[in-house]
Design a protein around this motif. Structure first.
Motif, PDB file in Angstrom:
ATOM      1  N   ALA A  29       0.816  -1.217   0.000  1.00  0.00           N
ATOM      2  CA  ALA A  29       0.000   0.000   0.000  1.00  0.00           C
ATOM      3  C   ALA A  29       0.850   1.267   0.000  1.00  0.00           C
ATOM      4  CB  ALA A  29      -0.923  -0.004   1.205  1.00  0.00           C
ATOM      5  N   SER A  30       2.109   1.169   0.372  1.00  0.00           N
ATOM      6  CA  SER A  30       2.983   2.345   0.432  1.00  0.00           C
ATOM      7  C   SER A  30       3.552   2.730  -0.925  1.00  0.00           C
ATOM      8  CB  SER A  30       4.141   2.086   1.398  1.00  0.00           C
ATOM      9  OG  SER A  30       5.043   1.134   0.860  1.00  0.00           O
ATOM     10  N   ILE A  31       3.424   1.848  -1.914  1.00  0.00           N
ATOM     11  CA  ILE A  31       4.062   2.073  -3.222  1.00  0.00           C
ATOM     12  C   ILE A  31       3.249   3.032  -4.070  1.00  0.00           C
ATOM     13  CG2 ILE A  31       4.802   0.995  -5.358  1.00  0.00           C
ATOM     14  CD1 ILE A  31       5.214  -1.585  -3.765  1.00  0.00           C
ATOM     15  N   SER A  32       3.914   4.040  -4.646  1.00  0.00           N
ATOM     16  CA  SER A  32       3.224   4.969  -5.534  1.00  0.00           C
ATOM     17  C   SER A  32       3.710   4.869  -6.975  1.00  0.00           C
ATOM     18  CB  SER A  32       3.429   6.405  -5.043  1.00  0.00           C
ATOM     19  OG  SER A  32       4.796   6.752  -5.099  1.00  0.00           O
ATOM     20  N   ALA A  49      11.014   1.598 -18.194  1.00  0.00           N
ATOM     21  CA  ALA A  49       9.602   1.961 -18.185  1.00  0.00           C
ATOM     22  C   ALA A  49       9.127   2.198 -16.756  1.00  0.00           C
ATOM     23  CB  ALA A  49       8.757   0.858 -18.835  1.00  0.00           C
ATOM     24  N   LEU A  50       8.131   3.100 -16.618  1.00  0.00           N
ATOM     25  CA  LEU A  50       7.525   3.410 -15.335  1.00  0.00           C
ATOM     26  C   LEU A  50       6.017   3.269 -15.411  1.00  0.00           C
ATOM     27  CD1 LEU A  50       9.432   6.702 -14.396  1.00  0.00           C
ATOM     28  CD2 LEU A  50       9.799   4.449 -13.396  1.00  0.00           C
ATOM     29  N   ILE A  51       5.385   2.979 -14.261  1.00  0.00           N
ATOM     30  CA  ILE A  51       3.934   2.968 -14.169  1.00  0.00           C
ATOM     31  C   ILE A  51       3.535   3.469 -12.784  1.00  0.00           C
ATOM     32  CG2 ILE A  51       3.847   0.542 -13.444  1.00  0.00           C
ATOM     33  CD1 ILE A  51       1.234   0.340 -15.129  1.00  0.00           C
ATOM     34  N   ASN A  52       2.544   4.373 -12.735  1.00  0.00           N
ATOM     35  CA  ASN A  52       2.126   4.909 -11.439  1.00  0.00           C
ATOM     36  C   ASN A  52       0.793   4.316 -11.004  1.00  0.00           C
ATOM     37  OD1 ASN A  52       0.143   6.257 -12.862  1.00  0.00           O
ATOM     38  ND2 ASN A  52       1.113   8.285 -12.681  1.00  0.00           N
ATOM     39  N   LEU A  53       0.278   4.818  -9.887  1.00  0.00           N
ATOM     40  CA  LEU A  53      -0.954   4.258  -9.326  1.00  0.00           C
ATOM     41  C   LEU A  53      -2.131   4.426 -10.280  1.00  0.00           C
ATOM     42  CD1 LEU A  53      -0.786   5.311  -5.561  1.00  0.00           C
ATOM     43  CD2 LEU A  53      -0.530   3.019  -6.549  1.00  0.00           C
ATOM     44  N   ILE A  69       4.661  -2.010 -20.197  1.00  0.00           N
ATOM     45  CA  ILE A  69       4.648  -2.230 -18.761  1.00  0.00           C
ATOM     46  C   ILE A  69       3.209  -2.269 -18.285  1.00  0.00           C
ATOM     47  CG2 ILE A  69       4.811   0.248 -18.220  1.00  0.00           C
ATOM     48  CD1 ILE A  69       6.557  -0.512 -15.809  1.00  0.00           C
ATOM     49  N   ALA A  70       2.924  -3.176 -17.349  1.00  0.00           N
ATOM     50  CA  ALA A  70       1.568  -3.291 -16.827  1.00  0.00           C
ATOM     51  C   ALA A  70       1.628  -3.784 -15.391  1.00  0.00           C
ATOM     52  CB  ALA A  70       0.735  -4.246 -17.679  1.00  0.00           C
ATOM     53  N   ARG A  71       0.667  -3.323 -14.607  1.00  0.00           N
ATOM     54  CA  ARG A  71       0.550  -3.806 -13.233  1.00  0.00           C
ATOM     55  C   ARG A  71      -0.784  -4.540 -13.154  1.00  0.00           C
ATOM     56  NH1 ARG A  71       1.523  -0.312  -7.651  1.00  0.00           N
ATOM     57  NH2 ARG A  71       1.702  -2.139  -6.293  1.00  0.00           N
ATOM     58  N   ASP A  72      -0.730  -5.853 -13.298  1.00  0.00           N
ATOM     59  CA  ASP A  72      -1.941  -6.648 -13.377  1.00  0.00           C
ATOM     60  C   ASP A  72      -2.716  -6.618 -12.065  1.00  0.00           C
ATOM     61  OD1 ASP A  72      -0.203  -9.203 -15.287  1.00  0.00           O
ATOM     62  OD2 ASP A  72      -1.065  -7.283 -15.882  1.00  0.00           O
ATOM     63  N   THR A  73      -1.986  -6.749 -10.973  1.00  0.00           N
ATOM     64  CA  THR A  73      -2.571  -6.686  -9.643  1.00  0.00           C
ATOM     65  C   THR A  73      -1.637  -5.863  -8.771  1.00  0.00           C
ATOM     66  OG1 THR A  73      -1.425  -8.641  -8.797  1.00  0.00           O
ATOM     67  CG2 THR A  73      -3.514  -9.013  -9.951  1.00  0.00           C
ATOM     68  N   ALA A  74      -2.036  -5.621  -7.571  1.00  0.00           N
ATOM     69  CA  ALA A  74      -1.157  -4.884  -6.667  1.00  0.00           C
ATOM     70  C   ALA A  74       0.127  -5.657  -6.390  1.00  0.00           C
ATOM     71  CB  ALA A  74      -1.886  -4.607  -5.350  1.00  0.00           C
ATOM     72  N   GLN A  75       0.062  -6.975  -6.553  1.00  0.00           N
ATOM     73  CA  GLN A  75       1.202  -7.820  -6.227  1.00  0.00           C
ATOM     74  C   GLN A  75       2.079  -8.175  -7.428  1.00  0.00           C
ATOM     75  OE1 GLN A  75      -2.001  -8.711  -5.360  1.00  0.00           O
ATOM     76  NE2 GLN A  75      -1.870  -7.973  -3.257  1.00  0.00           N
ATOM     77  N   ASN A  76       1.682  -7.794  -8.622  1.00  0.00           N
ATOM     78  CA  ASN A  76       2.410  -8.254  -9.799  1.00  0.00           C
ATOM     79  C   ASN A  76       2.512  -7.195 -10.876  1.00  0.00           C
ATOM     80  OD1 ASN A  76       3.661 -10.733 -11.020  1.00  0.00           O
ATOM     81  ND2 ASN A  76       2.221 -10.209 -12.624  1.00  0.00           N
ATOM     82  N   MET A  77       3.732  -6.979 -11.339  1.00  0.00           N
ATOM     83  CA  MET A  77       3.988  -6.058 -12.435  1.00  0.00           C
ATOM     84  C   MET A  77       4.745  -6.806 -13.516  1.00  0.00           C
ATOM     85  SD  MET A  77       6.190  -2.526 -12.529  1.00  0.00           S
ATOM     86  CE  MET A  77       7.723  -3.371 -12.158  1.00  0.00           C
ATOM     87  N   VAL A  97       8.930   2.697  -5.631  1.00  0.00           N
ATOM     88  CA  VAL A  97       9.164   3.909  -4.855  1.00  0.00           C
ATOM     89  C   VAL A  97       7.925   4.187  -4.014  1.00  0.00           C
ATOM     90  CG1 VAL A  97       9.671   6.375  -4.942  1.00  0.00           C
ATOM     91  CG2 VAL A  97      10.676   4.829  -6.631  1.00  0.00           C
ATOM     92  N   SER A  98       8.151   4.504  -2.752  1.00  0.00           N
ATOM     93  CA  SER A  98       7.013   4.776  -1.877  1.00  0.00           C
ATOM     94  C   SER A  98       6.549   6.221  -2.056  1.00  0.00           C
ATOM     95  CB  SER A  98       7.405   4.539  -0.423  1.00  0.00           C
ATOM     96  OG  SER A  98       8.404   5.466  -0.025  1.00  0.00           O
ATOM     97  N   ARG A  99       5.425   6.527  -1.469  1.00  0.00           N
ATOM     98  CA  ARG A  99       4.861   7.881  -1.570  1.00  0.00           C
ATOM     99  C   ARG A  99       5.888   8.920  -1.128  1.00  0.00           C
ATOM    100  NH1 ARG A  99       0.545   5.061   0.731  1.00  0.00           N
ATOM    101  NH2 ARG A  99      -1.161   4.702  -0.718  1.00  0.00           N
TER     102      ARG A  99
END
Length: 116
Positions: A29-32, A49-53, A69-77, A97-99
């Protein structure tokens, strides 16, 4: 704390494809912001590559149109890499990177080799 574990690297011929995965655990939850970087021997680690919330993405010019780049779930990129070139050969690292940029985390890296 956040832990990152990459997988999916390997060897492929020019023009081939690979998909890298990064499994995230810990204080998710801390990752932005998350991303992929790569590094070759003797060189600095460069952004791929980068991806944000909000799932907004950014790509290095050298990979735009070939990598996704894709973040399929909160647990997997993931990083889908198509039309691979020998110049893409590197160790690829998952980054988070955290908030407010307070903390930064790295995975252990996974080797990608593109060669005929």
């Amino acid at each position: 704390q956040v832990q990152l574990v990459e997988s999916g690297g390997g060897s492929v011929q020019p023009g081939g494809s690979l998909k890298l995965s990064c499994v995230v655990s810990g204080d998710i939850a801390s990752i932005s912001l998350m991303g992929w970087y790569r590094q070759t021997p003797g060189e600095q680690r460069d952004l791929v590559a980068l991806i944000n919330l909000g799932n907004q993405t950014k790509y290095a010019d050298s990979v735009r149109g070939r990598f996704t780049i894709a973040r399929d779930t909160a647990q997997n990129m993931n990083l889908q890499m198509n039309s691979l070139e020998p110049e893409d050969t590197a160790v690829y690292y998952c980054n988070a990177v955290s908030r407010y940029g307070v903390n930064e985390y790295w995975g252990q890296g996974t080797q990608v080799t593109v060669s005929s």
